[in-house]
Design a protein around this motif. Structure first.
Motif, short mmCIF file in Angstrom:
data_model
loop_
_atom_site.label_atom_id
_atom_site.label_comp_id
_atom_site.label_asym_id
_atom_site.label_seq_id
_atom_site.Cartn_x
_atom_site.Cartn_y
_atom_site.Cartn_z
N GLY A 115 0.72 -1.25 0.07
CA GLY A 115 -0.08 0.10 -0.08
C GLY A 115 0.81 1.18 0.04
N ILE A 116 1.86 1.21 0.95
CA ILE A 116 2.74 2.44 0.85
C ILE A 116 3.92 2.07 1.65
CG2 ILE A 116 1.95 3.31 3.27
CD1 ILE A 116 2.15 6.11 2.22
N ASP A 175 10.82 5.43 -9.35
CA ASP A 175 10.64 6.69 -10.06
C ASP A 175 10.13 6.66 -11.34
OD1 ASP A 175 11.28 7.96 -7.64
OD2 ASP A 175 13.59 8.40 -7.98
N GLU A 176 10.60 5.60 -12.05
CA GLU A 176 10.09 5.22 -13.28
C GLU A 176 8.55 5.06 -13.32
OE1 GLU A 176 14.32 3.53 -15.12
OE2 GLU A 176 12.50 2.23 -14.76
N LEU A 177 8.11 4.18 -12.26
CA LEU A 177 6.70 3.90 -12.20
C LEU A 177 5.87 5.13 -11.73
CD1 LEU A 177 6.95 0.78 -10.21
CD2 LEU A 177 6.05 1.02 -12.19
N VAL A 178 6.56 6.10 -11.04
CA VAL A 178 5.90 7.31 -10.62
C VAL A 178 5.66 8.24 -12.04
CG1 VAL A 178 6.00 9.70 -9.68
CG2 VAL A 178 6.65 7.47 -8.35
N ALA A 179 6.76 8.18 -12.98
CA ALA A 179 6.59 9.00 -14.10
C ALA A 179 5.63 8.58 -15.07
CB ALA A 179 7.98 8.81 -14.77
N ALA A 217 1.99 5.04 -12.60
CA ALA A 217 1.47 3.75 -12.00
C ALA A 217 1.48 3.72 -10.28
CB ALA A 217 2.13 2.76 -12.46
N VAL A 218 2.36 4.69 -9.79
CA VAL A 218 2.70 5.03 -8.39
C VAL A 218 2.70 6.41 -8.22
CG1 VAL A 218 4.47 4.74 -6.92
CG2 VAL A 218 3.84 2.65 -8.04
N GLU A 219 2.51 6.73 -7.02
CA GLU A 219 2.47 8.17 -6.33
C GLU A 219 3.53 8.32 -5.56
OE1 GLU A 219 -1.16 9.80 -5.11
OE2 GLU A 219 -2.33 9.30 -7.02
N LYS A 220 4.21 9.34 -5.72
CA LYS A 220 5.14 9.67 -4.55
C LYS A 220 4.70 10.77 -3.51
CE LYS A 220 10.22 10.28 -4.50
NZ LYS A 220 11.49 10.61 -5.71
N VAL A 221 4.72 10.33 -2.21
CA VAL A 221 4.13 11.09 -1.04
C VAL A 221 5.02 11.25 -0.04
CG1 VAL A 221 1.72 10.55 -1.86
CG2 VAL A 221 3.14 9.11 -0.12
N GLN A 222 4.66 12.26 0.91
CA GLN A 222 5.28 12.49 2.13
C GLN A 222 4.52 11.81 3.35
OE1 GLN A 222 8.84 13.43 2.13
NE2 GLN A 222 8.70 12.59 4.22
N VAL A 223 4.93 11.01 4.38
CA VAL A 223 4.20 10.69 5.24
C VAL A 223 4.73 11.26 6.48
CG1 VAL A 223 3.99 8.71 6.71
CG2 VAL A 223 3.66 8.19 4.34
N GLU A 224 3.75 11.72 7.29
CA GLU A 224 4.01 12.66 8.67
C GLU A 224 5.03 11.87 9.38
OE1 GLU A 224 1.48 13.79 12.55
OE2 GLU A 224 0.64 12.58 10.97
N GLY A 225 6.33 12.38 9.81
CA GLY A 225 7.27 11.85 10.72
C GLY A 225 8.14 11.06 9.85
N TRP A 226 8.20 10.75 8.71
CA TRP A 226 8.93 9.68 7.88
C TRP A 226 10.00 10.92 7.22
CZ3 TRP A 226 6.40 5.32 5.03
CH2 TRP A 226 5.74 4.57 5.75
N ALA A 260 7.73 8.40 0.42
CA ALA A 260 7.01 7.12 0.30
C ALA A 260 6.35 7.02 -1.07
CB ALA A 260 5.89 7.04 1.29
N TYR A 261 6.20 5.63 -1.53
CA TYR A 261 5.52 5.37 -2.67
C TYR A 261 4.10 4.85 -2.31
CZ TYR A 261 9.90 6.29 -4.78
OH TYR A 261 11.37 6.97 -5.08
N LEU A 262 3.08 5.36 -2.92
CA LEU A 262 1.82 4.97 -2.67
C LEU A 262 1.02 4.14 -3.76
CD1 LEU A 262 -0.62 5.29 -0.93
CD2 LEU A 262 -0.94 7.51 -2.03
N ASP A 263 0.22 3.17 -3.52
CA ASP A 263 -0.46 2.75 -4.53
C ASP A 263 -1.73 3.66 -4.78
OD1 ASP A 263 -2.07 1.22 -6.21
OD2 ASP A 263 -2.86 -0.25 -4.76
N PRO A 264 -1.97 4.24 -5.92
CA PRO A 264 -3.14 5.09 -6.15
C PRO A 264 -4.35 4.64 -6.27
CG PRO A 264 -1.72 4.89 -8.17
CD PRO A 264 -0.84 4.02 -7.10
N THR A 265 -4.35 3.16 -6.64
CA THR A 265 -5.73 2.80 -6.77
C THR A 265 -6.32 2.35 -5.38
OG1 THR A 265 -5.02 0.52 -6.68
CG2 THR A 265 -4.96 1.65 -8.73
N ILE A 266 -5.74 2.72 -4.30
CA ILE A 266 -6.39 2.16 -2.93
C ILE A 266 -6.82 3.38 -2.34
CG2 ILE A 266 -4.28 2.84 -1.64
CD1 ILE A 266 -4.71 0.19 0.13
#
Length: 411
Positions: free
Chosen positions: A227-228, A250-254, A257-266, A270-276
């Motif tokens: 998931g993340i 990063d190729e998947l982000v481009a 297929a995948v989203e790049k996000v920031q998680v609180e405190g990390w 992080a890489y996120l499944d955008p379908t979830i």
């Protein structure tokens, strides 16, 4: 601990990340109310992709516990049949030794074509190609055969085999390279077979992707399965190198297929499944094997749940804190306790050798009586699944008194 759910579009709160991780692993899904069938197992396999194998049987082997955590009581023979008769999963080095969905076989051929990650199999292959070839022929012609059977039938001292360790090491090399397959029989004994007996020929006939494409596919799966996660978290799923995994992610982000996000405190992105879909709440309730994919990459578990976990099987007894075979207890959206379990098959008892809560249990939203009630229900279900009559609380740990005084809640 929970963090705010009000974040920027490319940011997630820690609470959101936890719920996404639990949802992706299928640990919040309602369990079947009727008889569990292969159809239910296939849903779990589709979600996870691979299930770690382990021979430790003090409670039950981890591959069976992984499914119990998601499905509740079921017939373990269903998993064996799915893998070793129907050939929908095959045994290979995925995370570590794993049962892997056969659809991933083409995407693991780059690993089969590269040197083994241990030196000894490569050394035997280089110094004794005659041994490698002889064992391969024997298995293809007369398999399935175990290492012991192969060793016993050699023609001493004229046969091509060396000693026991060389036979087993050569078999491991052949297994790694995909020149032989492996199935299980009896009491979890591994036997070696022709590759077509482990993976359907139709799968083996599929074209081999280039290595970068294969790794991108594996990492895309890792994002969906977890998931993340950070690049390190996701590389760990298939034991890939972190730097290369970051490039593939990063190729998947481009590609979108995948989203790049920031998680609180990390610290790391992080890489996120955008379908979830991010759940508003989750109400998981599961005893999780220490080798469950939900527990892989311990630093991720600590970041997500503030839950530091060590497998104490490998810790000398005087230095153990929580016990020998300790299962984390997942409740709601976080881990609330640890239970040291053993199946006393002779006495028909599920032994709770120790039960501990997390020190900040109230901050996690629970009290020990609520935890004890839900946990007792899981223990009773597990005992029934294992064919054990009694749940016996030995008495160690701060949760043990409440657990001993509790009976499962009425459904």
């Amino acid at each position: 601990m929970t963090g705010s759910d009000v974040m920027a579009a490319d940011q997630l709160s820690l609470a959101q990340a936890r719920r996404i991780a639990i949802r992706a692993q299928g640990l919040d899904r309602p369990r079947p109310t009727g008889k569990v069938t292969k159809r239910h197992l296939r849903k779990v396999v589709d979600q996870l992709g691979l299930i770690q194998l382990d021979s430790v049987n003090v409670l039950a082997r981890t591959q069976y516990l992984t499914l119990f955590a998601r499905l509740g009581p079921y017939d373990p023979a269903l998993l064996d049949g799915l893998a070793y008769r129907d050939r929908e999963l095959f045994e290979y080095w995925g995370h570590v030794a794993s049962l892997v969905d056969v659809r991933f076989e083409p995407f693991l051929r780059w690993r089969m074509a590269n040197p083994h990650h241990w030196n000894k199999p490569n050394s035997v292959a280089n110094t004794r190609p005659d041994l490698i070839d002889a064992l391969e022929r024997e298995i293809h012609d007369n398999g399935p055969l175990s290492a012991g059977e192969l060793e016993a039938e050699r023609d001493r001292p004229k046969g091509p085999w060396w000693d026991w360790s060389h036979t087993k090491t050569a078999l491991e090399y052949l297994f790694w390279t995909g020149r032989i397959g492996a199935v299980r029989r009896g009491n979890f004994e591994r036997v070696y077979c022709h590759p077509d007996d482990a993976v359907p020929p139709a799968i083996r006939a599929q074209p081999t992707p280039v290595e970068e494409t294969a790794k991108r596919h594996l990492l895309h799966h890792a994002v969906r399965m977890h998931g993340i996660g950070t690049a390190k978290d996701l590389a760990d799923v298939w034991r890939l190198k972190v730097a290369e995994s970051k490039a593939r992610l990063d190729e998947l982000v481009a590609e979108g297929a995948v989203e790049k996000v920031q998680v609180e405190g990390w610290r790391d992105p992080a890489y996120l499944d955008p379908t979830i879909t991010t759940p508003r709440t989750v109400d998981a309730c599961a005893l999780v094997s220490p080798f469950d994919s939900a527990m892989w990459e311990r630093s991720r578990i600590e970041r997500l749940h503030d839950f530091a976990y060590t497998i104490e099987i490998y810790t000398p007894k005087p230095k153990r804190i929580h016990g020998y075979y300790v299962l984390p207890f997942l409740l709601g959206d976080t881990y609330v306790g640890r239970v040291d379990l053993k199946a006393d098959r002779k006495g028909s008892r599920l032994l709770v050798q120790a039960a501990h809560t997390e020190p900040d249990l109230e901050q996690r939203g629970f009290d020990e009586f609520a935890v004890a009630e839900r946990l007792h229900g899981e223990l009773r279900a597990m005992a029934d699944w294992l064919g054990l009559t009694e749940v016996h609380i030995v008495g160690a740990g701060d949760l043990a008194p409440a657990l001993a005084a509790t009976r499962p809640a009425t459904p």
